[in-house]
Design an enzyme around this catalytic site. Structure first.
Site, PDB file in Angstrom:
ATOM      1  N   LYS A 106       0.837  -1.189   0.000  1.00  0.00           N
ATOM      2  CA  LYS A 106       0.000   0.000   0.000  1.00  0.00           C
ATOM      3  C   LYS A 106       0.880   1.250   0.000  1.00  0.00           C
ATOM      4  CE  LYS A 106      -3.888   1.961   2.676  1.00  0.00           C
ATOM      5  NZ  LYS A 106      -4.727   1.743   3.881  1.00  0.00           N
ATOM      6  N   SER A 187      -9.562   1.899   3.180  1.00  0.00           N
ATOM      7  CA  SER A 187      -8.701   2.652   2.298  1.00  0.00           C
ATOM      8  C   SER A 187      -7.658   1.798   1.587  1.00  0.00           C
ATOM      9  CB  SER A 187      -7.968   3.729   3.110  1.00  0.00           C
ATOM     10  OG  SER A 187      -7.058   3.150   4.036  1.00  0.00           O
ATOM     11  N   SER A 211     -10.161  -0.637   7.131  1.00  0.00           N
ATOM     12  CA  SER A 211      -9.486  -0.428   5.848  1.00  0.00           C
ATOM     13  C   SER A 211      -8.858  -1.665   5.227  1.00  0.00           C
ATOM     14  CB  SER A 211      -8.421   0.663   5.990  1.00  0.00           C
ATOM     15  OG  SER A 211      -9.028   1.897   6.266  1.00  0.00           O
TER      16      SER A 211
END
Length: 507
Positions: A106, A187, A211
């Protein structure tokens, strides 16, 4: 002028032809880490071929999906090195399960290489990190190949409540590979999109509140959100040291084994949680009979309210029956004390605590950078105003940033908020689990995430059902701190008993 609907049709027509082209590139779609290592050992596959396959997948599919924000220009070189190491050590037992495996991180997880670390924001483009994040360092030590950075909801969805899940200024809007118009959730959206669409073998994500569990659910992949502190947060663009955790999406247990453990740069949390790590790792708990004797709690309200959707209601009832048939003991119709308050972050105190923790943590992270266009949250806010068109400030705003900037350290209000969150967790989830002697709480969908978030508890999502329109929804399993062994046994046994996951349809 081409009518908009026709333009969309033409674009998607080209997209599907690209998908067909990608299918012919290399026959290793949906392969697990175990499958890949078997192919390595039989000389049917090299790391170089594997990386080239994923790079072609990214080239073909990412222009629409936008699950990958940036590719590592050294990935093929790293793959060649891994192949040489494997050839030199052929037959040796030393080799990690992740050796030669391409993994996306990420975009809020720092890597000291040619990749950017920006949380999706233009404000951090070309910033220079001092070192690899703790988890990135562990992946390299395990022989994994950093394939690139996965896209994400900008600033981990903490800039504004108005930012759509999966959107960031660097990459644009991430798309759910099952139904392109559907929310990919956030996210860690790109982390889930990428493994679902076979753009990488596995990915790392982060979670403060939902997330990892939510995008895993909506993109039909397995996701593990570990106990806070089980994995290091050093070098990760932060929100809250109290709630942040780094987890893994797809082939999750082997990756978890590689990234857990003590880190001197995240001393307090990792030292406290290291007592939970089993001596022989987590892969030993991948047991097909792992549901036998497990006590599972069912909280009907609100975790099985599907708005009278008969398909979802029927599917999850069937899954509960599957759990029973596999030997689990279901304790049904339970209630979590003050659940309405827990689920409302503005009432529970979570918003108050996170705003303060974010400003302090982000400012500390930015000060550690070797070079950066911004040195504080105030600078980021000013950057967004200056480049408001690129950052879509008019459309999405930065209200959460402004609320965080208005805070002034840990005061009475913040201490009260944190104390209230602890009380809600202790008198709610913890009390329920201990009173009923539960191994896990089971929920339809990812809504259990906030219950787990405020206490730093672990959770696992497993694919469970597809709606009438093809949208995936997962089953979530949550437990007390350090309960990953039981959760892995439960989740793996459920996965093996159901085998729900299917490749994306790009509807």
């Amino acid at each position: 002028m081409i009518p908009l609907f026709l333009l969309t049709s033409l674009l998607l027509s080209g997209f599907f032809s690209q998908i067909d082209k990608c299918h012919a590139v290399f026959p290793i779609k949906e392969a697990t880490i175990k499958d890949i290592h078997s192919a390595f050992n039989q000389n049917k596959l090299t790391s170089k071929q594997l990386v080239e396959f994923y790079l072609e997948q990214i080239k073909c599919l990412n222009p629409i999906l936008k699950g990958v924000i940036e590719v590592n220009p050294d990935a093929i070189h790293e793959a060649i090195k891994a192949d040489e190491e494997r050839k030199a050590k052929k037959g040796s037992v030393w080799m990690s399960k992740l050796h030669g495996i391409p993994i996306l991180l990420k975009d809020n997880i720092a890597t000291k290489d040619k990749l950017n670390t920006t949380a999706g924001s233009l404000a951090l483009l070309r910033s220079v990190v001092p070192r690899d994040a703790g988890v990135a360092k562990k992946l390299r030590e395990a022989g994994a190949i950093i394939l690139g950075k996965a896209s994400m909801t900008e600033w981990a969805a903490f800039r504004s409540e108005g930012i759509p899940n999966g959107w960031n200024a660097r990459a644009g809007q991430g798309k759910n590979p099952y139904v392109l118009s559907v929310d990919p959730c956030g996210s860690s959206s790109g982390s889930a999109i990428s493994v679902a669409a076979n753009l990488a073998t596995a990915t790392l994500g982060t979670e403060t509140d939902g997330s990892i569990l939510c995008p895993s659910s909506f993109n039909s992949v397995v996701g593990i959100k570990p106990t806070v502190g089980l994995t290091s947060r050093a070098g990760v663009i932060p929100i809250s040291p109290r709630q942040d955790t780094v987890g893994t999406v797809s082939d999750a247990v082997y990756v978890l084994d590689a990234i857990v453990g003590y880190d001197s740069r995240d001393t307090e949390a990792t030292k406290r949680a290291s007592k939970y790590i089993p001596h022989d790792g987590y892969a030993q708990f991948l047991k097909s009979d792992g549901l036998k004797g497990k006590r599972l709690g069912i909280v009907r309200n609100p975790f099985y309210n599907f708005d009278d959707d008969k398909l979802l209601t029927s599917a999850f009832e069937h899954h509960l029956q599957t759990l029973r048939q596999a030997g689990a003991i279901l304790v049904d119709n339970l209630e979590i004390s003050h659940i309405e308050t827990i689920l409302d972050s503005s009432v529970s105190g979570e918003d108050t605590a996170l705003n303060t923790e974010f400003k302090m943590s982000l400012n500390a992270y930015l000060k550690e950078l070797v070079a950066s266009p911004v040195q504080s949250l105030a600078d980021v806010i000013a950057f967004n105003k200056k480049f408001s068109d690129e950052e879509k400030i008019k459309e999405f705003g930065q209200d959460t940033f402004l609320a965080a900037e208005a805070t002034n350290g840990i005061g009475k209000a913040e201490k009260k908020a944190v104390k209230n969150l602890s009380k809600l967790s202790k008198n709610g989830f913890v009390k329920l689990m201990k009173k009923n002697k539960l191994h896990a709480l089971v929920a339809g969908g990812p809504d259990i995430s906030r219950v787990l978030a405020i206490g730093g508890f672990p959770g696992i999502n497993v694919p469970a059902v597809y709606t009438n329109t093809g949208v995936p929804i997962g089953m979530s399993f949550g437990g007390l701190k350090g309960s990953e062994p039981s959760l892995i046994e439960i989740a793996y046994a459920f996965e093996q008993a159901t085998k729900i996951r299917k490749p994306p349809t790009f509807l």
